[in-house]
Write an enzyme that holds these catalytic residues in place. Sequence first.
Site, PDB file in Angstrom:
ATOM      1  N   SER A  46       0.993  -1.203  -0.025  1.00 39.17           N
ATOM      2  CA  SER A  46      -0.051   0.051  -0.003  1.00 39.17           C
ATOM      3  C   SER A  46       1.046   1.114  -0.147  1.00 39.17           C
ATOM      4  O   SER A  46       1.808   1.365  -0.742  1.00 39.17           O
ATOM      5  CB  SER A  46      -1.020  -0.155   1.218  1.00 39.17           C
ATOM      6  OG  SER A  46      -2.168   0.944   1.190  1.00 39.17           O
ATOM      7  N   ASP A 208      -5.687  -3.094  -2.788  1.00 41.59           N
ATOM      8  CA  ASP A 208      -4.552  -3.114  -1.798  1.00 41.59           C
ATOM      9  C   ASP A 208      -3.918  -4.243  -1.153  1.00 41.59           C
ATOM     10  O   ASP A 208      -4.579  -5.392  -0.926  1.00 41.59           O
ATOM     11  CB  ASP A 208      -5.327  -2.366  -0.612  1.00 41.59           C
ATOM     12  CG  ASP A 208      -4.236  -1.776   0.556  1.00 41.59           C
ATOM     13  OD1 ASP A 208      -3.491  -2.557   1.100  1.00 41.59           O
ATOM     14  OD2 ASP A 208      -4.091  -0.519   0.509  1.00 41.59           O
TER      15      ASP A 208
END
Length: 370
Positions: A46, A208
């Site tokens: 991320s 993510d």
Amino acid sequence: MKDKPCALILSGGGARAAYQVGVLKAISLQYSRKDHVPFKILCGTSAGGINSTALACYASCFRLGVKKLEYIWRNFSTEQVYKTQLSQLALKLSRQLLAGMQTRYANKIGFSLLDHSPLRTLLQHSMEFERIDRNILRGAIQAAAITASDYSSGDSITFYQSNGLHPPWQRSKRKGLQVLINSEHLMATSAIPLIFPPCQIGQDYYGDGSVHQLAPLSPAIHLGAEKIFVISLDQPQQKHPIYATPGLSEISGHLLDTIFSDTLNADLERLHRINATIDQLPQGASSNLKSISSFVIKPSQNFNQIAANYFSELPLTIKMLLASLGINKNSQSSLVSYLLFEQNYTRELIALGQQDAQNRMAEINAFLNQ
């Protein structure tokens, strides 16, 4: 020994990742201007994946890389990460409403509250991805890796770039793919579910990397790490009395905290158990296990409380959107601390990270030089 390959692992956390920059800044000041990054393997997920890739681009000059990274985080504005204008949000909402009426075979757009396409522009203008290969060839680093979640298979996919000594791997629900890292891999790893849209790479859609990442330490180990340095964004928890059924704001915050922190903590605990098991083996006993040392630094203050001080700096449209979810300045939701890409907030997190690292610098130096 000092020559053991050391991996840096940067966890995800949206705007909270500014804290990692502060920690890295404190460490970089211990090195000369010409020193390489002290981590041979750079792994991130991320927003942590964006930070680790930025370091990989400037691995041959650690202090310069951190300085460039700090400049971006110190001068952030929300508009650089996701669209905030009312007309843009209204257009996105209307498109998603129309998409919901289409047949299942239509090429629909992915659902998300926000559009983070401005982040792609920022990455393309600020990242020099071709430098990663040069730094690997020079020996400044051995590998760089970022992890994303494959929505098609439910697997955790690590996209990595290395010196060719590390073949792709496949384990239960996770695998490594050798690639030339680019902005699309970073867009994929930072696509927080429901908040940012999925990113297509090839035939698959990714989100993510923290979502399906059951073993966050795994990529570093597959890439040859014998020591692991972790900058976690797991904030100190403060229990607050709840007088009513938790709403969307509280639940969404808990879900994000779980996605970004819990699996990392569990994997570190597993690593410690394996090390303890190895220590109990008789001397000379054969084993395919190896002991891997680790060092973890975490924030000393709660991000939610810091974010509340800067809630008013969010664009009006975003405050209105959060209000529709029941989130305001006094809410206990963590969501604000993830989305507040405003410079006064990120600067305070950088300062916090730098101070936390300075307070533990003797331990950090001992670990990096062991």
